[in-house]
Design an enzyme around this catalytic site. Sequence first.
Site, PDB file in Angstrom:
ATOM      1  N   LEU A 125       4.918  12.920 -12.664  1.00 56.68           N
ATOM      2  CA  LEU A 125       4.399  12.831 -11.296  1.00 56.68           C
ATOM      3  C   LEU A 125       2.915  13.212 -11.299  1.00 56.68           C
ATOM      4  O   LEU A 125       2.080  12.492 -10.765  1.00 56.68           O
ATOM      5  CB  LEU A 125       5.200  13.780 -10.383  1.00 56.68           C
ATOM      6  CG  LEU A 125       4.725  13.919  -8.935  1.00 56.68           C
ATOM      7  CD1 LEU A 125       4.850  12.605  -8.180  1.00 56.68           C
ATOM      8  CD2 LEU A 125       5.539  15.003  -8.201  1.00 56.68           C
ATOM      9  N   PRO A 128      -4.290  13.610 -13.494  1.00 55.76           N
ATOM     10  CA  PRO A 128      -5.455  14.488 -13.664  1.00 55.76           C
ATOM     11  C   PRO A 128      -6.049  14.935 -12.317  1.00 55.76           C
ATOM     12  O   PRO A 128      -6.465  16.080 -12.177  1.00 55.76           O
ATOM     13  CB  PRO A 128      -6.437  13.619 -14.453  1.00 55.76           C
ATOM     14  CG  PRO A 128      -5.570  12.660 -15.213  1.00 55.76           C
ATOM     15  CD  PRO A 128      -4.380  12.407 -14.345  1.00 55.76           C
ATOM     16  N   GLY A 340       1.264  49.358 -27.806  1.00 53.10           N
ATOM     17  CA  GLY A 340       0.493  48.475 -28.693  1.00 53.10           C
ATOM     18  C   GLY A 340       1.352  47.424 -29.360  1.00 53.10           C
ATOM     19  O   GLY A 340       0.898  46.297 -29.612  1.00 53.10           O
ATOM     20  N   GLU A 363       6.233  22.616 -11.359  1.00 56.84           N
ATOM     21  CA  GLU A 363       7.092  22.146 -10.247  1.00 56.84           C
ATOM     22  C   GLU A 363       6.688  22.787  -8.920  1.00 56.84           C
ATOM     23  O   GLU A 363       7.522  23.131  -8.093  1.00 56.84           O
ATOM     24  CB  GLU A 363       8.585  22.361 -10.571  1.00 56.84           C
ATOM     25  CG  GLU A 363       8.987  21.533 -11.779  1.00 56.84           C
ATOM     26  CD  GLU A 363      10.465  21.303 -11.909  1.00 56.84           C
ATOM     27  OE1 GLU A 363      11.163  21.276 -10.876  1.00 56.84           O
ATOM     28  OE2 GLU A 363      10.918  21.130 -13.043  1.00 56.84           O
TER      29      GLU A 363
HETATM   30  C1  LIG Z   1       3.372  23.335 -19.319  1.00 58.02           C
HETATM   31  C2  LIG Z   1       3.384  22.425 -18.126  1.00 58.02           C
HETATM   32  C3  LIG Z   1       4.419  21.511 -17.973  1.00 58.02           C
HETATM   33  C4  LIG Z   1       4.417  20.611 -16.907  1.00 58.02           C
HETATM   34  N1  LIG Z   1       5.390  19.651 -16.832  1.00 58.02           N
HETATM   35  C5  LIG Z   1       5.281  18.672 -15.894  1.00 58.02           C
HETATM   36  C6  LIG Z   1       6.157  17.550 -15.915  1.00 58.02           C
HETATM   37  O1  LIG Z   1       7.057  17.451 -16.749  1.00 58.02           O
HETATM   38  N2  LIG Z   1       5.970  16.568 -14.985  1.00 58.02           N
HETATM   39  C7  LIG Z   1       4.972  16.630 -14.038  1.00 58.02           C
HETATM   40  O2  LIG Z   1       4.858  15.712 -13.227  1.00 58.02           O
HETATM   41  N3  LIG Z   1       4.137  17.709 -13.986  1.00 58.02           N
HETATM   42  C8  LIG Z   1       4.247  18.711 -14.893  1.00 58.02           C
HETATM   43  N4  LIG Z   1       3.378  19.781 -14.879  1.00 58.02           N
HETATM   44  C9  LIG Z   1       2.332  19.822 -13.853  1.00 58.02           C
HETATM   45  C10 LIG Z   1       2.507  20.929 -12.826  1.00 58.02           C
HETATM   46  O3  LIG Z   1       3.564  20.622 -11.963  1.00 58.02           O
HETATM   47  C11 LIG Z   1       1.142  21.095 -12.116  1.00 58.02           C
HETATM   48  O4  LIG Z   1       0.271  21.708 -13.051  1.00 58.02           O
HETATM   49  C12 LIG Z   1       1.242  21.916 -10.856  1.00 58.02           C
HETATM   50  O5  LIG Z   1       1.953  21.233  -9.868  1.00 58.02           O
HETATM   51  C13 LIG Z   1      -0.147  22.311 -10.310  1.00 58.02           C
HETATM   52  O6  LIG Z   1      -1.003  21.208 -10.257  1.00 58.02           O
HETATM   53  P1  LIG Z   1      -2.472  21.336 -10.877  1.00 58.02           P
HETATM   54  O7  LIG Z   1      -2.331  21.866 -12.250  1.00 58.02           O
HETATM   55  O8  LIG Z   1      -3.184  20.061 -10.703  1.00 58.02           O
HETATM   56  O9  LIG Z   1      -3.192  22.473 -10.017  1.00 58.02           O
HETATM   57  P2  LIG Z   1      -3.948  22.256  -8.615  1.00 58.02           P
HETATM   58  O10 LIG Z   1      -3.092  21.500  -7.674  1.00 58.02           O
HETATM   59  O11 LIG Z   1      -5.320  21.787  -8.876  1.00 58.02           O
HETATM   60  O12 LIG Z   1      -4.024  23.771  -8.082  1.00 58.02           O
HETATM   61  C14 LIG Z   1      -5.050  24.695  -8.475  1.00 58.02           C
HETATM   62  C15 LIG Z   1      -4.866  25.960  -7.621  1.00 58.02           C
HETATM   63  O13 LIG Z   1      -5.082  25.636  -6.251  1.00 58.02           O
HETATM   64  C16 LIG Z   1      -3.963  26.038  -5.474  1.00 58.02           C
HETATM   65  N5  LIG Z   1      -3.749  25.115  -4.366  1.00 58.02           N
HETATM   66  C17 LIG Z   1      -3.721  23.753  -4.400  1.00 58.02           C
HETATM   67  N6  LIG Z   1      -3.497  23.271  -3.176  1.00 58.02           N
HETATM   68  C18 LIG Z   1      -3.374  24.340  -2.348  1.00 58.02           C
HETATM   69  C19 LIG Z   1      -3.109  24.491  -0.954  1.00 58.02           C
HETATM   70  N7  LIG Z   1      -2.916  23.439  -0.136  1.00 58.02           N
HETATM   71  N8  LIG Z   1      -3.055  25.749  -0.447  1.00 58.02           N
HETATM   72  C20 LIG Z   1      -3.240  26.811  -1.246  1.00 58.02           C
HETATM   73  N9  LIG Z   1      -3.471  26.734  -2.584  1.00 58.02           N
HETATM   74  C21 LIG Z   1      -3.538  25.513  -3.116  1.00 58.02           C
HETATM   75  C22 LIG Z   1      -2.783  26.018  -6.460  1.00 58.02           C
HETATM   76  O14 LIG Z   1      -1.704  26.815  -6.019  1.00 58.02           O
HETATM   77  C23 LIG Z   1      -3.464  26.548  -7.715  1.00 58.02           C
HETATM   78  O15 LIG Z   1      -3.523  27.950  -7.650  1.00 58.02           O
HETATM   79  C24 LIG Z   1       3.384  20.697 -15.924  1.00 58.02           C
HETATM   80  C25 LIG Z   1       2.362  21.650 -16.045  1.00 58.02           C
HETATM   81  C26 LIG Z   1       2.343  22.484 -17.152  1.00 58.02           C
HETATM   82  C27 LIG Z   1       1.207  23.474 -17.290  1.00 58.02           C
END
Ligand SMILES: Cc1cc2nc3c(=O)[nH]c(=O)nc-3n(C[C@H](O)[C@H](O)[C@H](O)COP(=O)(O)OP(=O)(O)OC[C@H]3O[C@@H](n4cnc5c(N)ncnc54)[C@H](O)[C@@H]3O)c2cc1C
Length: 380
Positions: A125, A128, A340, A363
């Site tokens: 889902l 970047p 430690g 998620e």
């Molecule tokens: C190891 C790993 C495995 C993953 N596996 C999958 C997978 O299998 N499939 C998949 O689709 N995705 C996957 N993900 C993606 C994951 O779901 C996203 O990283 C997550 O949803 C956050 O999106 P982002 O990293 O773009 O952060 P961003 O959305 O850019 O968020 C950055 C910060 O801003 C905050 N923020 C954003 N919007 C708001 C708001 N409206 N109000 C307040 N705070 C906000 C967030 O809480 C966060 O603290 C994975 C991620 C990792 C690290």
Amino acid sequence: MDFQLSEEQQQLRRSVREFAEREIAPNVMKWDEAGEFPMETIKELGRLGLMGVVFPTEYGGAGMGYVEYVLAIEELSRIDGSVGIIVAAHTSLCSNHIFVAGNEEQRRKYIPKLATGEFIGAWGLTEPSSGSDAGSARMTAVRKKDCWVLNGTKTFCTNGHYADVLVVIAVTDRTAHTHGLSAFIVEKGTKGFRAGKKENKLGLRASDTAELIFEDCCIPAQNLLGKEDDGFIDAMRVLDGGRISIAALSLGMAQGAYDVALKYSKQRKQFGKPISDFQAIQWKLADMATEIDAARLLTMRSASMKDAGMKTTLESSMAKLYASEVAVRCANESVQIHGGYGFIKDYPAEKFYRDVKLCTIGEGTSEIQRMVIARQLLKD
Ligand SMILES: Cc1cc2nc3c(=O)[nH]c(=O)nc-3n(C[C@H](O)[C@H](O)[C@H](O)COP(=O)(O)OP(=O)(O)OC[C@H]3O[C@@H](n4cnc5c(N)ncnc54)[C@H](O)[C@@H]3O)c2cc1C
């Protein structure tokens, strides 16, 4: 209200715990340091029925429910969160999306192979530029005669390099925002699709996190999953179950971090006595045990509601939010209790500390869970 597990559920918990301690524990640090995907173990979990716990037996599943699924994810993650997240992304994201939104032909074609671990599944889902705001996805799917042409990039996809089957969400109607997204099934080896960069991560290093690249990738028209333009709505339904599995992943790692801290506190002597004799350490253990119990109750409530066919958007988010934050706190205290030695890779506390952080992000971050919860509370 019955808080007891049935005899069968207790037996399942015991057998997954024994398997994890026997087959996974000796390899955990080797896999972690090498960033090695534990393929053989995943195949063995498939043979044991643990790659399809929640699916009916007529589709090759174990015919159990979310309560049993939580028990299995918890016990695997108590030893290695990497194994936990591999099974969780495979089961409650990829396979479950096909199971809940797929037509009978799609179910029959994919679920038996996924549920037995013959196929590994992944779910894409995130992109970047669209994480929390998943509805702003840019990847496109354009219908051309008898196929859909996919173009775009997904990121952070768990199991991406190893998946035989992937479910991805793409834009089918740019003007309709979240009502213009659709889900598609993509098979490994389809021309125009490849897994790109493998992420080098802080924790859960034996799990695979991949970039997915689609360049004029033609998939058969029948690989549309669910109704056209319903992909985002279905994805949100899928996440109601997925978040229960992240709560279980958190719970397992919190329990693992607590178990090793308890054991260490009884062995480590300072000032002539075990450190567990000091009230400061006892209170840490008491807080950890209490919070883990509360997280387990929230998680099991959402699992049993799901098994009863109830909507769990609120309860799944509450369980995921609370259990993940408890897991981060418990892993932190586990390192502290180890002093430690908690900072050293010879002790498991160090790995729990790195691994649990994903639980407050994947998620839906903790901030997004609070948004989901508040939205549900303010709905009426
Ligand atoms: C190891 C790993 C495995 C993953 N596996 C999958 C997978 O299998 N499939 C998949 O689709 N995705 C996957 N993900 C993606 C994951 O779901 C996203 O990283 C997550 O949803 C956050 O999106 P982002 O990293 O773009 O952060 P961003 O959305 O850019 O968020 C950055 C910060 O801003 C905050 N923020 C954003 N919007 C708001 C708001 N409206 N109000 C307040 N705070 C906000 C967030 O809480 C966060 O603290 C994975 C991620 C990792 C690290």
